[in-house]
Design an enzyme around this catalytic site. Structure first.
Site, PDB file in Angstrom:
ATOM      1  N   HIS A  23     -25.960  16.420 -41.796  1.00  0.00           N
ATOM      2  CA  HIS A  23     -25.324  16.964 -40.077  1.00  0.00           C
ATOM      3  C   HIS A  23     -25.895  17.840 -40.100  1.00  0.00           C
ATOM      4  O   HIS A  23     -24.880  18.967 -40.186  1.00  0.00           O
ATOM      5  CB  HIS A  23     -23.934  16.497 -40.551  1.00  0.00           C
ATOM      6  CG  HIS A  23     -23.296  17.063 -41.646  1.00  0.00           C
ATOM      7  ND1 HIS A  23     -23.329  18.551 -42.204  1.00  0.00           N
ATOM      8  CD2 HIS A  23     -21.818  16.413 -42.015  1.00  0.00           C
ATOM      9  CE1 HIS A  23     -22.543  18.444 -43.099  1.00  0.00           C
ATOM     10  NE2 HIS A  23     -21.853  17.679 -43.415  1.00  0.00           N
ATOM     11  N   HIS A  77     -11.182  11.405 -50.830  1.00  0.00           N
ATOM     12  CA  HIS A  77     -12.026  11.668 -49.259  1.00  0.00           C
ATOM     13  C   HIS A  77     -12.410  11.804 -48.999  1.00  0.00           C
ATOM     14  O   HIS A  77     -13.037  10.338 -49.207  1.00  0.00           O
ATOM     15  CB  HIS A  77     -12.642  13.497 -50.314  1.00  0.00           C
ATOM     16  CG  HIS A  77     -13.504  14.335 -49.536  1.00  0.00           C
ATOM     17  ND1 HIS A  77     -13.050  14.431 -47.810  1.00  0.00           N
ATOM     18  CD2 HIS A  77     -14.746  14.390 -49.304  1.00  0.00           C
ATOM     19  CE1 HIS A  77     -14.314  14.762 -47.191  1.00  0.00           C
ATOM     20  NE2 HIS A  77     -15.100  14.865 -47.911  1.00  0.00           N
ATOM     21  N   GLU A  79     -14.908  12.279 -45.580  1.00  0.00           N
ATOM     22  CA  GLU A  79     -15.594  11.955 -44.759  1.00  0.00           C
ATOM     23  C   GLU A  79     -16.458  10.998 -45.681  1.00  0.00           C
ATOM     24  O   GLU A  79     -16.959  10.000 -46.948  1.00  0.00           O
ATOM     25  CB  GLU A  79     -16.858  13.045 -45.324  1.00  0.00           C
ATOM     26  CG  GLU A  79     -17.133  13.847 -44.209  1.00  0.00           C
ATOM     27  CD  GLU A  79     -17.927  14.426 -44.114  1.00  0.00           C
ATOM     28  OE1 GLU A  79     -17.694  15.396 -45.656  1.00  0.00           O
ATOM     29  OE2 GLU A  79     -18.853  15.042 -43.621  1.00  0.00           O
ATOM     30  N   ASP A  81     -19.505  10.081 -46.190  1.00  0.00           N
ATOM     31  CA  ASP A  81     -20.570   9.521 -47.143  1.00  0.00           C
ATOM     32  C   ASP A  81     -20.344   9.403 -48.496  1.00  0.00           C
ATOM     33  O   ASP A  81     -20.717   9.179 -49.061  1.00  0.00           O
ATOM     34  CB  ASP A  81     -21.429  11.139 -47.107  1.00  0.00           C
ATOM     35  CG  ASP A  81     -20.589  12.339 -47.915  1.00  0.00           C
ATOM     36  OD1 ASP A  81     -19.489  12.460 -46.840  1.00  0.00           O
ATOM     37  OD2 ASP A  81     -20.668  12.950 -47.829  1.00  0.00           O
ATOM     38  N   HIS A 144     -12.914  20.765 -48.949  1.00  0.00           N
ATOM     39  CA  HIS A 144     -13.177  21.192 -47.723  1.00  0.00           C
ATOM     40  C   HIS A 144     -12.658  19.944 -46.027  1.00  0.00           C
ATOM     41  O   HIS A 144     -12.494  20.684 -45.285  1.00  0.00           O
ATOM     42  CB  HIS A 144     -14.616  21.457 -47.201  1.00  0.00           C
ATOM     43  CG  HIS A 144     -15.330  19.862 -46.781  1.00  0.00           C
ATOM     44  ND1 HIS A 144     -16.187  20.407 -45.979  1.00  0.00           N
ATOM     45  CD2 HIS A 144     -15.405  18.831 -47.456  1.00  0.00           C
ATOM     46  CE1 HIS A 144     -16.725  18.587 -46.033  1.00  0.00           C
ATOM     47  NE2 HIS A 144     -16.232  17.975 -47.216  1.00  0.00           N
ATOM     48  N   ASP A 163     -15.861  15.972 -53.603  1.00  0.00           N
ATOM     49  CA  ASP A 163     -17.286  17.437 -52.460  1.00  0.00           C
ATOM     50  C   ASP A 163     -17.324  17.968 -53.609  1.00  0.00           C
ATOM     51  O   ASP A 163     -18.753  19.402 -53.622  1.00  0.00           O
ATOM     52  CB  ASP A 163     -17.011  17.855 -51.249  1.00  0.00           C
ATOM     53  CG  ASP A 163     -18.125  16.118 -50.935  1.00  0.00           C
ATOM     54  OD1 ASP A 163     -18.658  16.185 -50.458  1.00  0.00           O
ATOM     55  OD2 ASP A 163     -17.020  16.910 -48.975  1.00  0.00           O
ATOM     56  N   TYR A 190     -25.141  24.390 -51.307  1.00  0.00           N
ATOM     57  CA  TYR A 190     -23.923  23.696 -51.593  1.00  0.00           C
ATOM     58  C   TYR A 190     -22.829  24.100 -51.039  1.00  0.00           C
ATOM     59  O   TYR A 190     -21.797  24.086 -49.822  1.00  0.00           O
ATOM     60  CB  TYR A 190     -23.282  22.676 -52.653  1.00  0.00           C
ATOM     61  CG  TYR A 190     -22.663  22.363 -51.991  1.00  0.00           C
ATOM     62  CD1 TYR A 190     -23.054  20.385 -51.559  1.00  0.00           C
ATOM     63  CD2 TYR A 190     -21.233  21.653 -52.037  1.00  0.00           C
ATOM     64  CE1 TYR A 190     -22.562  19.307 -51.229  1.00  0.00           C
ATOM     65  CE2 TYR A 190     -20.660  21.113 -51.475  1.00  0.00           C
ATOM     66  CZ  TYR A 190     -21.270  19.833 -51.356  1.00  0.00           C
ATOM     67  OH  TYR A 190     -20.286  18.424 -50.894  1.00  0.00           O
ATOM     68  N   HIS A 223     -21.923  14.717 -55.402  1.00  0.00           N
ATOM     69  CA  HIS A 223     -23.015  15.447 -55.109  1.00  0.00           C
ATOM     70  C   HIS A 223     -24.010  15.975 -55.852  1.00  0.00           C
ATOM     71  O   HIS A 223     -23.016  16.356 -56.367  1.00  0.00           O
ATOM     72  CB  HIS A 223     -23.156  15.761 -53.900  1.00  0.00           C
ATOM     73  CG  HIS A 223     -23.013  14.373 -52.532  1.00  0.00           C
ATOM     74  ND1 HIS A 223     -23.237  14.392 -52.157  1.00  0.00           N
ATOM     75  CD2 HIS A 223     -21.604  15.747 -52.080  1.00  0.00           C
ATOM     76  CE1 HIS A 223     -22.050  13.885 -50.770  1.00  0.00           C
ATOM     77  NE2 HIS A 223     -21.529  14.807 -50.906  1.00  0.00           N
TER      78      HIS A 223
HETATM   79 FE1  FEO Z   1     -17.138  15.965 -47.359  1.00  0.00          FE
HETATM   80 FE2  FEO Z   1     -20.055  14.360 -49.391  1.00  0.00          FE
HETATM   81  O1  FEO Z   1     -18.603  14.738 -48.299  1.00  0.00           O
END
Ligand code: FEO
Length: 393
Positions: A23, A77, A79, A81, A144, A163, A190, A223
């Site tokens: 993104h 979370h 999001e 991903d 976040h 994250d 990051y 991640h």
């Molecule tokens: Fe906030 Fe890795 O997604």
């Protein structure tokens, strides 16, 4: 491929070797979507992966246990991903299995998937026994996303940090000590591009963790690599980045049409170096905005140069400033420059953006018409000395 990270605990996530644009963030070395399987009297999956990788996630789980045996999912979370794989995973493990998440997580997952799943919302400090092990949930709102939380596994002293402390980094090596110092620039990038805006909240989260006195043997983010050799090192780095401590360094960000603004940029950079401060020139058509943002994180000065194009800023400069404004970097001095043909609005427009970011401008900026002469380039070097002085060099 699943990897055992502690007795009965596995990383069953997936490596995305080929992603280069996350993104709008340049993932030069790919990324991973980590998900964790905890085997106890209850079997728990912490987070899922991007939708297109959900088959590989299920294959990884099946190496350890039949996915139908999973008792619940923890969603730290929403999001996509980390939640995109939920529909397929829920279908496989059984649609009635509970999803443990924050109250905001319940709202957000419902809004994303419109499924009649059974949610078990938790709040800060709630615990959940898995049998021999206990999970504690820590809400980390706006770090976040509004629904973000961490999950702490008491007996193994593991923090599943969503994250937080992540890096976009694809590797067969899954631990920080296997990668060494080379992991820190990825963690820094990051932070600079995903978390900087939330820096004041991150300091509170770190304070909270310290106050709770939780021993942390391992930090497992969603991640990149797992921090096991010295988790305190990345926590300290987060505290430093969140305080936005700066160095005697200027990032000179520019674009150019016929090299005049570029000549100015390089002369200004020479002047800054001459002053004793560090200078990093970055041309926006060869440096990605997310790499520029990483350099900005610890820089004491942001210097931006744009030619005037059709009475406005050069488009890459607008892009960069919009991006930077959103991330709200603090503690910077700022300076603008640029060449122009006949109207020359760019420097004024850059200053307006600096004002909107509450940056301290050293003056009204430096602009020259058409092609810089020897005298103009000397003026640019002098301008660099002035920027160096503002940096305390
Ligand atoms: Fe906030 Fe890795 O997604």
């Amino acid at each position: 491929m699943s990897i055992q990270i502690a007795e009965g605990i596995y990383d069953v996530g997936v490596t995305d070797w080929n992603i280069r644009d996350f993104h709008g963030y340049s993932t030069h070395q790919g990324t991973s979507y980590n998900a964790y399987l905890i085997l106890d009297e209850k079997i728990v999956l912490v987070d899922t992966v991007k939708k297109e990788f959900s088959g590989r996630l299920l294959d990884n789980i099946a190496e350890i246990v039949d996915p139908k045996k999973i008792d619940m999912i923890i969603s730290n979370h929403t999001e996509m991903d980390h939640s995109g794989g939920l529909p397929r995973v829920m279908h496989r493990i059984g649609e009635k299995k509970p999803i443990v998440c924050s109250r905001m997580g319940q709202k957000n997952l419902s809004r994303h998937f419109s499924q009649p799943w059974e949610y078990r919302p938790v709040k800060n400090g709630d615990t959940l026994s898995l049998g021999k092990r206990t999970l504690t949930f820590m809400e980390t709102r706006m770090v976040h996303w509004p629904d973000s939380m961490f999950t702490y596994l008491k007996e193994d002293e593991i923090l599943f940090s969503s994250d937080g402390f992540g890096q976009h980094f694809a590797s067969f090596d899954k631990f920080d000590d296997q990668v060494g110092e080379a992991i820190m620039p990825h963690a820094k990038k990051y932070f600079a591009n995903i978390l900087l805006l939330y820096a004041p909240l991150i300091l509170k989260v770190i304070d909270n963790v310290v106050r709770m006195g939780l021993p942390i043997k391992m930090i497992c983010p969603d991640h990149g690599v797992i921090w096991r050799s010295n988790p305190g090192k990345i926590i300290d780095a987060y505290a430093r980045w969140s305080r936005q401590e700066t160095k005697s360094k200027a990032v000179i960000i520019y674009d150019t049409m016929w090299h005049s603004t570029e000549e100015m940029a390089l002369a200004i950079a020479s002047g800054i170096r001459e002053s004793g401060a560090d200078a990093v020139p970055m041309h926006l058509r060869t440096s990605h905005r997310s790499d520029v943002m990483t350099e900005i994180l610890e820089a004491g000065a942001v210097v931006i140069g744009s030619p005037t194009l059709n009475n406005g800023l050069y488009p890459t400069i607008s892009d960069m400033m919009t991006y930077m404004k959103g991330l709200k970097p603090k503690n910077k001095v700022a300076a603008a420059f640029g060449s122009y043909g006949w109207s020359g609005e760019a420097v004024k427009l850059i200053n307006q953006e600096f004002e909107a970011m509450n940056m301290t401008m050293i003056d009204d900026g430096l602009k020259i018409q058409y092609v810089p002469t020897k005298e103009h380039l000397q003026a640019c070097r002098d301008y660099g000395l002035k920027i160096g002085k503002a940096l305390g060099a």
